[in-house]
Design a protein around this motif. Structure first.
Motif: not given
Ligand code: IPM
Ligand code: MN
Length: 361
Positions: A86-92, A103-105, A129-131, A136-138, A250-252, A282-284
């Motif tokens: 399912s994450l393919i949607l966002i990552l692509s 960008l995550r304030p 500021v997350r790459e 690691e998401y290549s 940056g995700d973590i 833009f997203e929550p």
């Molecule tokens: C985020 C989410 C995503 C990510 C997932 C849904 C792929 O955790 O936007 O932080 O890991 O980037």
């Protein structure tokens, strides 16, 4: 009259509910500031997958490329589709539109409870500021000898000079802007790294950070190993201004950041292509919370905050500041509270409250 075309991708779970609030706030801002908003909704996600065997149509990028900006609700429902699909949607979309900045304030709004003792809007005010397109998401790697006792998996992180340099520059420019605006008199970029253990990728990352820093003598440099950084963000949030981090780190750290700012109900992000060659999204940053779907109880502030970021990106800075002021006013008053805030107002009641402040009604 200036008018913006905005694509709305509600996604899964509570996505539809928060998307309604996004549109509500966009329309209120447009009405007040005299610009047009045209939205078009795309029903992609896990239900689309169950019908079509894919998360979205193959021509998703062509469909979206002419929009001025995109709003994404939230994606994923593990009871329908495994998360790594399912994450393919966002990552692509992030990769396809070269949205190389995430960008995550991390800012605490007035009146919001946080687990951090003594924290206040003055002390929790930083930006990660997350790459957003490589690291690691290549997505490179593979399986070898699967199904045998010798099975192997590889997952390769990719750090390019170009990819590192542009995210560093963005972070330093942002620190400069924040310093000018007085948000952070310090003007500092903290390099989130792990070069003590990752002896190629993060040594390279540090090197680019140091190269780029040379061009910003007015901005303080700083570095923290990611493990220690999680500790410092909790212990001394007031220390941080801008943090630059690789995709995974940056995700973590931004989930940790969400807790500093009172929970996932308040954390928003922008997937940004700074050159505006492609639309930004833009997203929550909260998940899709399928168990709350249709109940109208989730907090829409993260979504509204993401619309504030969208307006800013579109150049509607006054409207953006106004959304921020309206959020602050409603939260500080403490009358309208969603369930995560200990109240029982609904998603749409919170959205209405912010909209009414914007429109002065
Ligand atoms: C985020 C989410 C995503 C990510 C997932 C849904 C792929 O955790 O936007 O932080 O890991 O980037
Ligand atoms: Mn995440």
């Amino acid at each position: 009259m200036k008018s913006y075309d905005i694509a709305i991708i509600p996604g899964d779970g509570v996505g539809n509910e928060v998307a309604d609030e996004a549109v509500k706030i966009l329309q209120a801002s447009a009405q007040k500031y005299g610009f047009g908003i045209k939205t078009e909704s795309f029903e992609w996600g896990c239900d689309y997958y169950l019908k079509n065997g894919k998360m979205m149509p193959d021509d998703v990028l062509e469909t979206l490329e002419d929009f001025d900006a995109l709003f994404l609700g939230c994606v994923g429902d593990v009871n329908k589709v495994p998360d790594h699909i399912s994450l393919i949607l966002i990552l692509s979309i992030r990769k396809g539109f070269d949205q190389y900045i995430n960008l995550r304030p991390i800012k605490l709004y007035p009146g919001i409870d946080t687990p951090i003792k003594g924290a206040s809007p003055e002390t929790v005010d930083m930006v990660v500021v997350r790459e957003n397109t490589e690291g690691e998401y290549s997505g490179t790697g593979g399986f070898f000898k699967m199904g045998t006792p010798d099975a192997v998996a590889t997952q390769t992180a990719i750090f390019s000079q170009k990819g590192c340099e542009r995210v560093m520059r963005y972070a330093f420019d942002l620190a400069r802007d924040r310093k000018k605006l007085g948000n952070s008199p310090a003007g500092m970029v903290t390099n989130c790294t792990k070069s003590n253990a990752l002896n190629y990728s993060m040594v390279f990352w540090d090197r680019v950070y140091n190269q780029v820093a040379q061009d910003y003598p007015d901005i303080k440099t700083d570095m923290a190993l990611v493990d220690a950084l999680t500790m410092w963000m909790v212990k001394n949030p007031e220390y941080f201004d801008v943090i630059v981090a690789s995709n995974l780190f940056g995700d973590i750290i931004t989930d940790l950041g969400a807790m500093l700012q009172g929970g996932m109900g308040f954390a928003a992000g922008g997937n940004i292509n700074p050159e505006k060659e492609y639309p930004s999204m833009f997203e929550p940053i909260h998940g899709s919370a399928p168990k709350y779907e249709g109940k109208g109880i989730v907090n829409p502030i993260a979504t509204i905050e993401s619309i504030r970021m969208m307006l800013n990106h579109l150049g509607e800075t006054e409207a953006s500041r106004d959304v921020e002021a309206a959020i602050s006013e409603i939260l500080a008053a403490g009358i309208v509270k969603t369930r995560d805030m200990g109240g029982n107002h609904s998603t749409s009641e919170m959205g209405d409250a912010v909209r009414n402040v914007i429109l002065g009604i």
